[in-house]
Scaffold this motif. Sequence first.
Motif, PDB file in Angstrom:
ATOM      1  N   HIS A  48       0.622  -1.599   0.314  1.00 51.72           N
ATOM      2  CA  HIS A  48       0.061  -0.145   0.174  1.00 51.72           C
ATOM      3  C   HIS A  48       0.544   1.496  -0.134  1.00 51.72           C
ATOM      4  N   GLU A  49       2.327   1.154   0.870  1.00 51.70           N
ATOM      5  CA  GLU A  49       2.960   2.166   0.643  1.00 51.70           C
ATOM      6  C   GLU A  49       3.089   2.860  -0.479  1.00 51.70           C
ATOM      7  N   ARG A  50       3.978   1.692  -1.180  1.00 57.28           N
ATOM      8  CA  ARG A  50       4.338   1.582  -2.607  1.00 57.28           C
ATOM      9  C   ARG A  50       3.886   2.668  -4.058  1.00 57.28           C
ATOM     10  N   ILE A  51       2.458   1.989  -3.678  1.00 58.61           N
ATOM     11  CA  ILE A  51       1.230   2.048  -4.458  1.00 58.61           C
ATOM     12  C   ILE A  51       0.975   3.266  -3.696  1.00 58.61           C
ATOM     13  N   GLU A  52       0.355   3.702  -3.178  1.00 61.42           N
ATOM     14  CA  GLU A  52       0.469   5.573  -2.549  1.00 61.42           C
ATOM     15  C   GLU A  52       1.409   6.561  -3.523  1.00 61.42           C
ATOM     16  N   ALA A  53       2.627   6.238  -2.902  1.00 63.76           N
ATOM     17  CA  ALA A  53       3.494   7.098  -3.125  1.00 63.76           C
ATOM     18  C   ALA A  53       4.038   7.146  -4.539  1.00 63.76           C
ATOM     19  N   TRP A  54       2.794   6.150  -5.704  1.00 67.04           N
ATOM     20  CA  TRP A  54       3.241   6.046  -6.741  1.00 67.04           C
ATOM     21  C   TRP A  54       2.004   7.293  -6.942  1.00 67.04           C
ATOM     22  N   ALA A  55       1.624   6.395  -7.002  1.00 66.01           N
ATOM     23  CA  ALA A  55      -0.173   8.133  -7.334  1.00 66.01           C
ATOM     24  C   ALA A  55       0.387   9.042  -6.462  1.00 66.01           C
ATOM     25  N   GLY A  56       1.267   9.580  -5.459  1.00 64.34           N
ATOM     26  CA  GLY A  56       1.838  10.637  -4.959  1.00 64.34           C
ATOM     27  C   GLY A  56       2.921  11.299  -6.013  1.00 64.34           C
ATOM     28  N   GLU A  57       3.156  10.504  -6.991  1.00 66.38           N
ATOM     29  CA  GLU A  57       4.140  11.432  -8.142  1.00 66.38           C
ATOM     30  C   GLU A  57       3.732  11.459  -8.600  1.00 66.38           C
ATOM     31  N   ILE A  58       2.235  11.154  -9.565  1.00 66.02           N
ATOM     32  CA  ILE A  58       1.227  11.446 -10.306  1.00 66.02           C
ATOM     33  C   ILE A  58       0.160  12.613  -9.505  1.00 66.02           C
ATOM     34  N   SER A  59       0.450  12.326  -8.583  1.00 64.67           N
ATOM     35  CA  SER A  59      -0.428  14.101  -8.238  1.00 64.67           C
ATOM     36  C   SER A  59       0.316  14.672  -8.352  1.00 64.67           C
ATOM     37  N   ALA A  60       1.837  14.502  -7.706  1.00 63.47           N
ATOM     38  CA  ALA A  60       2.998  15.715  -8.050  1.00 63.47           C
ATOM     39  C   ALA A  60       3.108  16.381 -10.003  1.00 63.47           C
TER      40      ALA A  60
END
Length: 174
Positions: free
Chosen positions: A146-158
């Motif tokens: 979950h952490e990795r998935i959220e971090a990846w989504a965070g990169e997209i958000s950025a």
Amino acid sequence: MRVLVAYGTKNGSTGEIAEMVGGTLRDDGFEVEVQPAGEVRSVEGYDAVILGGGLYAGRWPRAAGRFAKRFGPRLTGRPVWVFSSGPLDRSADEGDIPPTPFVAKRLTMLGARAHVTFGGALGEDARGFLAKAMVRNGKGGDFRNHERIEAWAGEISAALGGRPAAPGVVTART
Ligand SMILES: Cc1cc2nc3c(=O)[nH]c(=O)nc-3n(C[C@H](O)[C@H](O)[C@H](O)COP(=O)(O)O)c2cc1C
């Protein structure tokens, strides 16, 4: 900004990853729709698209592959990100797993900015002889991070301007 998260699945776990990605983007203020790839009728009106597929013998379920072929040409000029989910072990957390040849071809069709492979999941309720045999032989389990998935989504958000980019994070790899 409107974001579409489409996914191809056979046993459901990739849809849950898509929901996690969508949830992170919603938290950052994006208007997000999460849909099975086969139900998407149009990509008009979306500012960005994310496509995910569960891996079966190196390929995605049919609907995800078709999505790439059908909508790729219409997405020219819009940012697209792609993920695969698959490995039923910790290998996806230990380093980048490159796209399979099948997926690499779809990345080109979509003009995708980046691809990531997440760990997969296979449970007792998996459908299909092979899947059931794998679970019976102790090859199942849930390896979604979950952490990795959220971090990846965070990169997209950025990359889309939804949050400041984390230092050192590359957001627009091709
Ligand atoms: C028959 C079968 C073949 C699979 N082939 C691959 C594969 O080639 N590569 C991989 O990483 N994972 C493979 N997996 C694991 C799945 O990709 C994993 O269970 C994934 O999370 C399934 O996604 P879904 O629940 O959305 O259908 C396979 C699983 C099954 C049952």
